[in-house]
Design a protein around this motif. Structure first.
Motif, PDB file in Angstrom:
ATOM      1  N   GLU A 263       1.585   6.260  -3.471  1.00  0.00           N
ATOM      2  CA  GLU A 263       0.556   5.455  -4.139  1.00  0.00           C
ATOM      3  C   GLU A 263       1.184   4.272  -4.875  1.00  0.00           C
ATOM      4  OE1 GLU A 263      -3.494   5.802  -6.707  1.00  0.00           O
ATOM      5  OE2 GLU A 263      -2.448   7.616  -6.124  1.00  0.00           O
ATOM      6  N   THR A 264       2.285   4.514  -5.573  1.00  0.00           N
ATOM      7  CA  THR A 264       2.983   3.432  -6.274  1.00  0.00           C
ATOM      8  C   THR A 264       3.480   2.382  -5.294  1.00  0.00           C
ATOM      9  OG1 THR A 264       3.662   4.955  -8.030  1.00  0.00           O
ATOM     10  CG2 THR A 264       4.897   2.902  -7.841  1.00  0.00           C
ATOM     11  N   SER A 265       4.076   2.821  -4.188  1.00  0.00           N
ATOM     12  CA  SER A 265       4.572   1.887  -3.166  1.00  0.00           C
ATOM     13  C   SER A 265       3.441   1.085  -2.536  1.00  0.00           C
ATOM     14  CB  SER A 265       5.318   2.648  -2.066  1.00  0.00           C
ATOM     15  OG  SER A 265       6.486   3.218  -2.574  1.00  0.00           O
ATOM     16  N   PHE A 266       2.314   1.744  -2.292  1.00  0.00           N
ATOM     17  CA  PHE A 266       1.162   1.065  -1.701  1.00  0.00           C
ATOM     18  C   PHE A 266       0.611  -0.001  -2.655  1.00  0.00           C
ATOM     19  CE2 PHE A 266      -3.445   0.869  -0.674  1.00  0.00           C
ATOM     20  CZ  PHE A 266      -3.329   0.342   0.600  1.00  0.00           C
TER      21      PHE A 266
ATOM     22  N   LEU B 191      -2.709  13.513  -1.067  1.00  0.00           N
ATOM     23  CA  LEU B 191      -2.817  12.054  -1.008  1.00  0.00           C
ATOM     24  C   LEU B 191      -4.080  11.559  -1.707  1.00  0.00           C
ATOM     25  CD1 LEU B 191      -1.754  11.254   2.677  1.00  0.00           C
ATOM     26  CD2 LEU B 191      -0.398  10.958   0.604  1.00  0.00           C
ATOM     27  N   SER B 192      -3.944  10.433  -2.388  1.00  0.00           N
ATOM     28  CA  SER B 192      -5.111   9.826  -3.023  1.00  0.00           C
ATOM     29  C   SER B 192      -6.036   9.271  -1.936  1.00  0.00           C
ATOM     30  CB  SER B 192      -4.683   8.703  -3.963  1.00  0.00           C
ATOM     31  OG  SER B 192      -4.166   7.615  -3.229  1.00  0.00           O
ATOM     32  N   GLU B 193      -7.249   8.969  -2.321  1.00  0.00           N
ATOM     33  CA  GLU B 193      -8.225   8.473  -1.354  1.00  0.00           C
ATOM     34  C   GLU B 193      -7.795   7.144  -0.737  1.00  0.00           C
ATOM     35  OE1 GLU B 193     -12.901   7.123  -1.221  1.00  0.00           O
ATOM     36  OE2 GLU B 193     -12.275   8.601  -2.730  1.00  0.00           O
ATOM     37  N   LYS B 194      -7.269   6.225  -1.561  1.00  0.00           N
ATOM     38  CA  LYS B 194      -6.894   4.920  -1.013  1.00  0.00           C
ATOM     39  C   LYS B 194      -5.681   5.000  -0.086  1.00  0.00           C
ATOM     40  CE  LYS B 194      -4.791   3.402  -5.318  1.00  0.00           C
ATOM     41  NZ  LYS B 194      -4.842   2.371  -6.339  1.00  0.00           N
ATOM     42  N   VAL B 195      -4.747   5.913  -0.365  1.00  0.00           N
ATOM     43  CA  VAL B 195      -3.598   6.072   0.534  1.00  0.00           C
ATOM     44  C   VAL B 195      -4.036   6.808   1.804  1.00  0.00           C
ATOM     45  CG1 VAL B 195      -1.294   7.087   0.800  1.00  0.00           C
ATOM     46  CG2 VAL B 195      -1.903   5.951  -1.334  1.00  0.00           C
TER      47      VAL B 195
END
Length: 145
Positions: free
Chosen positions: A84-87, A111-115
């Motif tokens: 998530e941080t890298s994204f 995983l988070s929703e956006k990832v």
């Protein structure tokens, strides 16, 4: 035209490696040598706990937790947080996750929703033992390396 960067996660329950593919024919590049290592499972007790009934002499067993499963979930959360941080920093636009079938499911759940929305492929194999130069042949069906 700007090439689309794809992050590839190669993981098992104890190790996660992160690679970048900057487009067709660009190969795989480690992300600054970033590798995550899981903490060993913590054993809390050798048997399930028991509690006394509030009324009367009864006793009830408490469900025992599985330290290995908890350690895997914690490690998957650590992998998810790194992704998530890298994204958010714009380090990749697409994601491929390669892990053994069980760990793949644990990572998917973490995983988070956006990832999760940028996952383009999942490979249900543990490839962590392979050297970097052998990985392209195992990923050629999901990525033009």
């Amino acid at each position: 035209m700007k090439a689309t960067k794809t992050m590839i996660v190669i993981a098992n329950s104890g190790t996660a490696r992160f690679l970048i593919n900057a487009g067709p024919g660009k190969g795989l590049t480690p992300t600054g040598g970033k590798t995550l290592q899981a903490d060993p499972p913590t054993m809390y007790a050798d048997r399930a706990g028991e509690v006394h009934s509030r009324v009367g002499p009864g006793m009830s067993a408490v469900e025992q937790t599985d330290p290995k499963m908890l350690a895997q979930a914690d490690f998957a959360k650590e992998v998810s947080d790194f992704l998530e941080t890298s994204f958010e920093k714009g380090n990749f636009e697409r994601l491929i996750v390669a892990a053994g079938p069980h760990m793949l499911g644990v990572i998917r759940d973490a995983l988070s929703e956006k990832v999760s929305k940028v996952v383009i492929a999942e490979v249900d194999k543990d490839l962590t033992h392979l050297p970097l130069e052998d990985l392209p042949e195992h990923l050629d069906h999901v990525l033009a390396v």
